[in-house]
Motif scaffolding. Sequence first.
Motif, PDB file in Angstrom:
ATOM      1  N   ASN A 179      -9.084  21.780   2.394  1.00 27.90           N
ATOM      2  CA  ASN A 179     -10.283  20.917   3.033  1.00 27.90           C
ATOM      3  C   ASN A 179      -9.839  19.793   3.889  1.00 27.90           C
ATOM      4  OD1 ASN A 179     -11.992  23.006   1.684  1.00 27.90           O
ATOM      5  ND2 ASN A 179     -11.916  21.843  -0.235  1.00 27.90           N
ATOM      6  N   GLY A 180      -8.465  19.996   4.480  1.00 28.02           N
ATOM      7  CA  GLY A 180      -8.363  18.618   5.203  1.00 28.02           C
ATOM      8  C   GLY A 180      -7.619  17.494   4.544  1.00 28.02           C
ATOM      9  N   HIS A 181      -7.455  17.703   3.050  1.00 30.83           N
ATOM     10  CA  HIS A 181      -7.049  16.508   2.449  1.00 30.83           C
ATOM     11  C   HIS A 181      -5.322  16.573   2.632  1.00 30.83           C
ATOM     12  CE1 HIS A 181      -7.241  13.538  -0.514  1.00 30.83           C
ATOM     13  NE2 HIS A 181      -6.423  14.146  -1.343  1.00 30.83           N
ATOM     14  N   VAL A 182      -4.806  15.288   2.603  1.00 30.79           N
ATOM     15  CA  VAL A 182      -3.419  15.154   2.773  1.00 30.79           C
ATOM     16  C   VAL A 182      -3.028  14.045   1.485  1.00 30.79           C
ATOM     17  CG1 VAL A 182      -1.311  14.462   3.690  1.00 30.79           C
ATOM     18  CG2 VAL A 182      -2.898  16.076   4.920  1.00 30.79           C
ATOM     19  N   ARG A 183      -2.220  14.467   0.783  1.00 29.03           N
ATOM     20  CA  ARG A 183      -1.437  13.447  -0.218  1.00 29.03           C
ATOM     21  C   ARG A 183      -0.172  13.191   0.330  1.00 29.03           C
ATOM     22  NH1 ARG A 183      -4.156  13.037  -5.499  1.00 29.03           N
ATOM     23  NH2 ARG A 183      -5.841  14.374  -5.304  1.00 29.03           N
ATOM     24  N   ALA A 184      -0.133  11.751   0.200  1.00 29.56           N
ATOM     25  CA  ALA A 184       1.299  11.085   0.349  1.00 29.56           C
ATOM     26  C   ALA A 184       1.930  10.435  -0.905  1.00 29.56           C
ATOM     27  CB  ALA A 184       1.146   9.698   1.633  1.00 29.56           C
ATOM     28  N   TYR A 185       3.426  10.823  -0.958  1.00 24.48           N
ATOM     29  CA  TYR A 185       3.852  10.202  -1.900  1.00 24.48           C
ATOM     30  C   TYR A 185       5.095   9.465  -1.448  1.00 24.48           C
ATOM     31  CZ  TYR A 185       1.403  13.825  -4.237  1.00 24.48           C
ATOM     32  OH  TYR A 185       0.377  14.399  -4.994  1.00 24.48           O
ATOM     33  N   LEU A 186       5.237   7.767  -1.756  1.00 22.71           N
ATOM     34  CA  LEU A 186       6.406   7.188  -1.289  1.00 22.71           C
ATOM     35  C   LEU A 186       7.279   7.272  -2.525  1.00 22.71           C
ATOM     36  CD1 LEU A 186       3.775   6.464   0.317  1.00 22.71           C
ATOM     37  CD2 LEU A 186       4.302   4.163   0.355  1.00 22.71           C
ATOM     38  N   ASN A 187       8.455   7.533  -2.364  1.00 23.52           N
ATOM     39  CA  ASN A 187       9.374   7.441  -3.392  1.00 23.52           C
ATOM     40  C   ASN A 187      10.584   6.597  -3.075  1.00 23.52           C
ATOM     41  OD1 ASN A 187       8.103  10.126  -4.651  1.00 23.52           O
ATOM     42  ND2 ASN A 187       8.830  10.818  -2.553  1.00 23.52           N
ATOM     43  N   PHE A 188      10.956   5.779  -4.140  1.00 24.81           N
ATOM     44  CA  PHE A 188      12.008   5.036  -3.882  1.00 24.81           C
ATOM     45  C   PHE A 188      12.944   4.468  -5.206  1.00 24.81           C
ATOM     46  CE2 PHE A 188       8.264   2.634  -3.647  1.00 24.81           C
ATOM     47  CZ  PHE A 188       8.006   1.615  -4.754  1.00 24.81           C
ATOM     48  N   ARG A 189      14.077   4.370  -5.263  1.00 23.90           N
ATOM     49  CA  ARG A 189      14.940   3.863  -6.329  1.00 23.90           C
ATOM     50  C   ARG A 189      14.833   2.407  -6.469  1.00 23.90           C
ATOM     51  NH1 ARG A 189      18.269   6.622  -9.679  1.00 23.90           N
ATOM     52  NH2 ARG A 189      18.347   8.468  -8.415  1.00 23.90           N
ATOM     53  N   GLY A 190      14.500   2.034  -7.656  1.00 27.24           N
ATOM     54  CA  GLY A 190      14.568   0.645  -7.936  1.00 27.24           C
ATOM     55  C   GLY A 190      13.986   0.274  -9.299  1.00 27.24           C
ATOM     56  N   PRO A 191      13.683  -1.019  -9.387  1.00 30.21           N
ATOM     57  CA  PRO A 191      13.278  -1.330 -10.895  1.00 30.21           C
ATOM     58  C   PRO A 191      11.741  -0.898 -11.094  1.00 30.21           C
ATOM     59  CG  PRO A 191      13.199  -3.301  -9.356  1.00 30.21           C
ATOM     60  CD  PRO A 191      13.903  -1.984  -8.552  1.00 30.21           C
ATOM     61  N   GLN A 192      11.385  -0.612 -12.272  1.00 26.26           N
ATOM     62  CA  GLN A 192      10.124  -0.223 -12.480  1.00 26.26           C
ATOM     63  C   GLN A 192       9.221  -1.329 -12.154  1.00 26.26           C
ATOM     64  OE1 GLN A 192       9.738   1.554 -16.447  1.00 26.26           O
ATOM     65  NE2 GLN A 192       7.501   1.928 -16.332  1.00 26.26           N
ATOM     66  N   ASP A 193       9.279  -2.581 -12.280  1.00 24.25           N
ATOM     67  CA  ASP A 193       8.583  -3.643 -12.217  1.00 24.25           C
ATOM     68  C   ASP A 193       8.592  -4.166 -10.430  1.00 24.25           C
ATOM     69  OD1 ASP A 193      11.054  -4.875 -11.968  1.00 24.25           O
ATOM     70  OD2 ASP A 193      10.338  -6.776 -13.319  1.00 24.25           O
ATOM     71  N   TRP A 194       8.960  -3.176  -9.426  1.00 21.82           N
ATOM     72  CA  TRP A 194       8.945  -3.438  -7.968  1.00 21.82           C
ATOM     73  C   TRP A 194       7.652  -4.155  -7.547  1.00 21.82           C
ATOM     74  CZ3 TRP A 194       5.193  -1.874  -4.806  1.00 21.82           C
ATOM     75  CH2 TRP A 194       4.456  -0.877  -5.152  1.00 21.82           C
ATOM     76  N   HIS A 195       6.700  -3.970  -8.349  1.00 20.52           N
ATOM     77  CA  HIS A 195       5.180  -4.810  -8.152  1.00 20.52           C
ATOM     78  C   HIS A 195       5.052  -6.115  -8.320  1.00 20.52           C
ATOM     79  CE1 HIS A 195       3.847  -3.251 -11.956  1.00 20.52           C
ATOM     80  NE2 HIS A 195       4.588  -2.205 -11.593  1.00 20.52           N
ATOM     81  N   SER A 196       6.159  -6.619  -9.251  1.00 20.25           N
ATOM     82  CA  SER A 196       6.081  -8.010  -9.681  1.00 20.25           C
ATOM     83  C   SER A 196       5.243  -8.981  -9.102  1.00 20.25           C
ATOM     84  CB  SER A 196       7.335  -8.368 -10.370  1.00 20.25           C
ATOM     85  OG  SER A 196       7.198  -9.632 -10.990  1.00 20.25           O
TER      86      SER A 196
END
Length: 390
Positions: free
Chosen positions: A221-238
């Motif tokens: 149904n025209g839906h696309v999922r994106a996955y951004l994958n990267f190696r790094g610390p779990q708290d990258w969003h600190s």
Amino acid sequence: MSATTPRIAIVGAGPGGLVCARVLQRHGVPVTVFEHESGPHSRSQGGTLDIHEDTGQVALRAAGLFDRFLALSRPESQEWRLYDRRATLIRHDQADEDDLSRPEIDRGHLRALLLGSLAPGTVRWGHSVRTVTPLPQGTARLHHHDDTVEDFDLVIGADGAWSRVRPALSGAQPAYSGITMVEAHFDDVDRRHPGIARLVGRGTMSAKAGHRSLVLQRNSNGHVRAYLNFRGPQDWHSGLDLADTEAVRARLLAQYQGWDESLLDILRDNEGGFINRPMCVLPVPHTWQRVPGITLLGDAAHLMPPVGVGANLALLDGAELARAVVDHPTLDEALDAYESVMLPRAIDNATTAQQMLTTLMPDTDSDDAAFPDAIWPAKDLLESGPAHTS
């Protein structure tokens, strides 16, 4: 199976638990499935799955659902495109017209197919299990969150990564793998996001450099999922509020600085927010001493990196466990037969998955060799995005 009908409980209404219930019911064995979600439509079930002919398809045939699965599946979505970070197409694989080795199906469609195959009332929605306790006579007691208890001859933990059944068998807990996956999505992609549609084609694309990749996966149904994958610390969003979409977007764009503008549109033009999904795994090997009346399947037993086998193994686990119950005179013999095959298979697959993840997401930012031929097709990087826990 003995003349006395066993009382069987499955904790978790994911693909593995549901196919187990379906095969049991096909052979006249009653079963109750406990699911903490309030109903079948209480949340999105995630992305798409490629169902392999030697695992997931075997299970669906055992469940008598293979033809219905084919009617819902998308064989054309076996197409794969691989790019470098400059958006140069490195490799493009398309399945032959009659290739049914790994057709794709939306997780939600597969779950609906399995749910619709069960006897009415099989799944008890909104029933969270707190713990499971083995009893002296070889049975097991379910402790529900409302403080009620029920006893069963067999409790099957099909409740995913953070299983409430697993502690009755093992003290192992999932640990961060060093890789994070951030999910985003696009709707009506062919009309509203033609650049994204061109990148993904009919199936899946991956752009990769060093320890970072961008994956697009076409759903129905025209839906696309994106996955951004990267190696790094779990708290990258600190320091970030993950609900602040623009702040998260800026942090992610910084991660992918220097990538082609068409690829950066994956981060800039998604609809809605970003979902942070640190990739966690169980130790390898993960085994346990047999406990009468309790066992595990799928991610509850062998959570591993999402490299194309997790859901397929869960389906195969569920079908094989059900057949073992049907084919053996006692539950002890059934569990011995099931675990003696499932555990070694899980160790082999988990070991391979770890090796592949290390190769695909090395601890380097080099642009060298994106996907070695030895592990192509690249679809082995991501089968479906993150698995949801039950």
